[in-house]
Design a protein around this motif. Structure first.
Motif, mmCIF file in Angstrom:
data_model
loop_
_atom_site.group_PDB
_atom_site.id
_atom_site.type_symbol
_atom_site.label_atom_id
_atom_site.label_comp_id
_atom_site.label_asym_id
_atom_site.label_seq_id
_atom_site.Cartn_x
_atom_site.Cartn_y
_atom_site.Cartn_z
ATOM 1 N N TYR A 29 99.033 8.665 104.537
ATOM 2 C CA TYR A 29 100.173 9.078 103.735
ATOM 3 C C TYR A 29 101.173 9.796 104.626
ATOM 4 O O TYR A 29 100.807 10.402 105.635
ATOM 5 C CB TYR A 29 99.728 10.014 102.611
ATOM 6 C CG TYR A 29 98.782 9.372 101.626
ATOM 7 C CD1 TYR A 29 99.251 8.467 100.681
ATOM 8 C CD2 TYR A 29 97.423 9.662 101.646
ATOM 9 C CE1 TYR A 29 98.393 7.867 99.780
ATOM 10 C CE2 TYR A 29 96.553 9.063 100.748
ATOM 11 C CZ TYR A 29 97.044 8.167 99.815
ATOM 12 O OH TYR A 29 96.193 7.575 98.927
ATOM 13 N N TYR A 37 103.500 15.369 96.323
ATOM 14 C CA TYR A 37 102.369 15.440 95.395
ATOM 15 C C TYR A 37 101.977 16.887 95.114
ATOM 16 O O TYR A 37 101.683 17.250 93.973
ATOM 17 C CB TYR A 37 101.165 14.678 95.945
ATOM 18 C CG TYR A 37 99.924 14.951 95.137
ATOM 19 C CD1 TYR A 37 99.825 14.512 93.820
ATOM 20 C CD2 TYR A 37 98.878 15.701 95.663
ATOM 21 C CE1 TYR A 37 98.710 14.805 93.057
ATOM 22 C CE2 TYR A 37 97.763 15.991 94.905
ATOM 23 C CZ TYR A 37 97.684 15.540 93.603
ATOM 24 O OH TYR A 37 96.587 15.831 92.840
ATOM 25 N N LYS A 41 101.337 18.168 91.456
ATOM 26 C CA LYS A 41 99.925 17.855 91.226
ATOM 27 C C LYS A 41 99.412 18.307 89.864
ATOM 28 O O LYS A 41 98.375 17.832 89.406
ATOM 29 C CB LYS A 41 99.055 18.461 92.329
ATOM 30 C CG LYS A 41 98.999 19.966 92.382
ATOM 31 C CD LYS A 41 98.161 20.435 93.569
ATOM 32 C CE LYS A 41 98.080 21.950 93.647
ATOM 33 N NZ LYS A 41 97.314 22.513 92.539
ATOM 34 N N TYR A 45 99.139 12.088 85.491
ATOM 35 C CA TYR A 45 99.280 11.047 86.510
ATOM 36 C C TYR A 45 100.448 10.109 86.201
ATOM 37 O O TYR A 45 101.202 9.729 87.091
ATOM 38 C CB TYR A 45 97.984 10.241 86.613
ATOM 39 C CG TYR A 45 97.977 9.265 87.762
ATOM 40 C CD1 TYR A 45 97.859 9.709 89.076
ATOM 41 C CD2 TYR A 45 98.101 7.899 87.541
ATOM 42 C CE1 TYR A 45 97.861 8.828 90.136
ATOM 43 C CE2 TYR A 45 98.104 7.006 88.602
ATOM 44 C CZ TYR A 45 97.980 7.477 89.892
ATOM 45 O OH TYR A 45 97.989 6.593 90.940
ATOM 46 N N TYR A 48 103.648 11.841 87.042
ATOM 47 C CA TYR A 48 103.788 11.891 88.505
ATOM 48 C C TYR A 48 104.238 10.540 89.048
ATOM 49 O O TYR A 48 105.117 10.462 89.921
ATOM 50 C CB TYR A 48 102.454 12.309 89.122
ATOM 51 C CG TYR A 48 102.327 12.034 90.597
ATOM 52 C CD1 TYR A 48 103.120 12.707 91.527
ATOM 53 C CD2 TYR A 48 101.410 11.099 91.065
ATOM 54 C CE1 TYR A 48 102.997 12.447 92.885
ATOM 55 C CE2 TYR A 48 101.284 10.838 92.419
ATOM 56 C CZ TYR A 48 102.078 11.513 93.322
ATOM 57 O OH TYR A 48 101.953 11.245 94.661
ATOM 58 N N LYS A 59 103.381 6.945 96.184
ATOM 59 C CA LYS A 59 102.411 7.747 95.439
ATOM 60 C C LYS A 59 101.195 8.077 96.287
ATOM 61 O O LYS A 59 100.890 7.404 97.266
ATOM 62 C CB LYS A 59 101.947 6.974 94.206
ATOM 63 C CG LYS A 59 101.257 5.665 94.568
ATOM 64 C CD LYS A 59 100.948 4.842 93.354
ATOM 65 C CE LYS A 59 100.364 3.489 93.748
ATOM 66 N NZ LYS A 59 101.309 2.650 94.493
ATOM 67 N N ILE A 60 100.498 9.135 95.893
ATOM 68 C CA ILE A 60 99.166 9.429 96.412
ATOM 69 C C ILE A 60 98.180 8.813 95.428
ATOM 70 O O ILE A 60 98.226 9.097 94.233
ATOM 71 C CB ILE A 60 98.907 10.949 96.506
ATOM 72 C CG1 ILE A 60 99.915 11.611 97.456
ATOM 73 C CG2 ILE A 60 97.476 11.223 96.954
ATOM 74 C CD1 ILE A 60 99.756 11.261 98.898
ATOM 75 N N TYR A 62 95.203 7.988 93.035
ATOM 76 C CA TYR A 62 94.435 8.893 92.179
ATOM 77 C C TYR A 62 93.112 9.282 92.825
ATOM 78 O O TYR A 62 92.694 10.437 92.774
ATOM 79 C CB TYR A 62 94.193 8.218 90.826
ATOM 80 C CG TYR A 62 93.498 9.101 89.816
ATOM 81 C CD1 TYR A 62 94.208 10.054 89.096
ATOM 82 C CD2 TYR A 62 92.132 8.975 89.589
ATOM 83 C CE1 TYR A 62 93.576 10.865 88.177
ATOM 84 C CE2 TYR A 62 91.489 9.783 88.669
ATOM 85 C CZ TYR A 62 92.214 10.720 87.961
ATOM 86 O OH TYR A 62 91.583 11.519 87.056
ATOM 87 N N ASP A 64 92.417 9.611 95.861
ATOM 88 C CA ASP A 64 92.588 10.431 97.061
ATOM 89 C C ASP A 64 93.114 11.829 96.757
ATOM 90 O O ASP A 64 93.067 12.712 97.622
ATOM 91 C CB ASP A 64 93.559 9.752 98.033
ATOM 92 C CG ASP A 64 92.949 8.531 98.692
ATOM 93 O OD1 ASP A 64 91.712 8.422 98.688
ATOM 94 O OD2 ASP A 64 93.710 7.691 99.202
ATOM 95 N N GLN A 65 93.639 12.037 95.565
ATOM 96 C CA GLN A 65 94.297 13.305 95.261
ATOM 97 C C GLN A 65 93.356 14.498 95.416
ATOM 98 O O GLN A 65 93.694 15.499 96.056
ATOM 99 C CB GLN A 65 94.878 13.257 93.843
ATOM 100 C CG GLN A 65 96.040 12.295 93.713
ATOM 101 C CD GLN A 65 96.549 12.179 92.290
ATOM 102 O OE1 GLN A 65 96.023 12.799 91.372
ATOM 103 N NE2 GLN A 65 97.579 11.374 92.095
ATOM 104 N N LYS A 66 92.166 14.398 94.850
ATOM 105 C CA LYS A 66 91.210 15.504 94.932
ATOM 106 C C LYS A 66 90.791 15.749 96.374
ATOM 107 O O LYS A 66 90.660 16.903 96.811
ATOM 108 C CB LYS A 66 89.988 15.206 94.065
ATOM 109 C CG LYS A 66 88.975 16.342 94.031
ATOM 110 C CD LYS A 66 87.807 16.005 93.115
ATOM 111 C CE LYS A 66 86.782 17.138 93.105
ATOM 112 N NZ LYS A 66 85.619 16.824 92.244
ATOM 113 N N VAL A 69 93.671 17.609 98.218
ATOM 114 C CA VAL A 69 93.820 18.999 97.775
ATOM 115 C C VAL A 69 92.678 19.860 98.306
ATOM 116 O O VAL A 69 92.896 20.975 98.795
ATOM 117 C CB VAL A 69 93.883 19.074 96.237
ATOM 118 C CG1 VAL A 69 93.792 20.524 95.771
ATOM 119 C CG2 VAL A 69 95.178 18.455 95.730
#
Length: 256
Positions: A29, A37, A41, A45, A48, A59-60, A62, A64-66, A69
């Motif tokens: 990314y 993001y 955050k 979703y 976003y 986009k990031i 879904y 990979d988001q956790k 962070v």
């Protein structure tokens, strides 16, 4: 969000430079995507995703988001102030983001070389593996086609390489990140074999199409999904429609 450059740890960094996170080895990314993001955050979703489209920022995913962070939060608090100023917004934080400098890589590295197109296995679908190549070349599609004996069909569309597949039951989250187009046959059976908890997220992220005969009523199940109807007539789709499908696929790739 369109600053020309971002200062991290006293060094100027392009917002388009890519960042590597543990657990997302096959997907990179840009710094711009990550910071955008972080700003959003806490939003749903779908909200976003809308902001990403409106802002022209990728986009990031879904899944990979956790991961992202948690990795960011694992770094210690610091007193270094990080600022990003743009014409439309300002983000000010008090966390040390200087470690991102070590993660930045040259833009364009480790991009996927082959993308996936998912098609139905059904012989009642106007398109499956037996005629997907002919469809993208000439727009031809018809019912009563045969089941293909191959596991995938290699395609080259607008300079990009694709593998058309009809079985995604063993796809990992990394495989799904390379899917840029889905064709549905309108049956719940096709989707139920994907082993995906939130199919709606897939349809909101990946261009998804469903063939409709001109003058025929739409499928009730499909009406409840975020998919794009493709009208067929005489076993073909017209050139503007085919061009639109190809453009959506290209836009999906460029938005990654």
């Amino acid at each position: 969000m369109d600053p020309d450059e971002i200062t991290i740890g006293g060094k100027k960094v392009s917002p388009k430079q890519t960042i590597k996170f543990k657990g997302t080895e096959t997907k990179e990314y840009t710094l711009e995507q990550v910071l955008f993001y972080l700003l959003n955050k806490d939003k749903k979703y779908t909200a976003y995703m809308t902001l990403c489209r409106e802002s022209g920022i990728g986009k990031i995913y879904y899944t990979d988001q956790k991961i992202i962070v948690e990795e960011i939060e694992s770094f210690k608090e610091a007193t270094i102030e990080a600022k990003i100023d743009g014409p439309d917004f300002r983000y000010i934080g008090f966390r040390d983001y200087s470690y991102l400098d070590d993660l930045c890589k040259k833009e364009g590295e480790s991009k996927p070389t082959v993308y996936y197109i998912v098609v139905p296995q059904s012989v009642s679908s106007p398109v499956n593996l037996s005629n997907i190549k002919e469809f993208f070349e000439e727009g031809k599609c018809s019912e009563g086609i045969q089941i293909s004996e191959v596991e995938k069909v290699e395609l080259n569309i607008d300079g990009y390489k694709f593998a058309a597949v009809d079985d995604v039951s063993r796809f990992t989250s990394e495989d799904w990140k390379r899917v840029v187009c889905i064709f549905l046959d309108g049956t719940k059976w096709q989707v139920s074999r994907w082993n995906i908890r939130d199919v709606g997220e897939i349809f909101n992220t990946i261009p998804t199409f469903y063939f409709i005969k001109r003058g025929a009523p739409g499928n009730f199940y499909i009406k409840n999904c975020n998919v794009i109807g493709v009208e067929t007539h005489g076993g073909k789709v017209d050139k503007p429609t085919l061009s639109s499908i190809r453009k959506r696929i290209k836009d999906c790739i460029l938005g990654m």
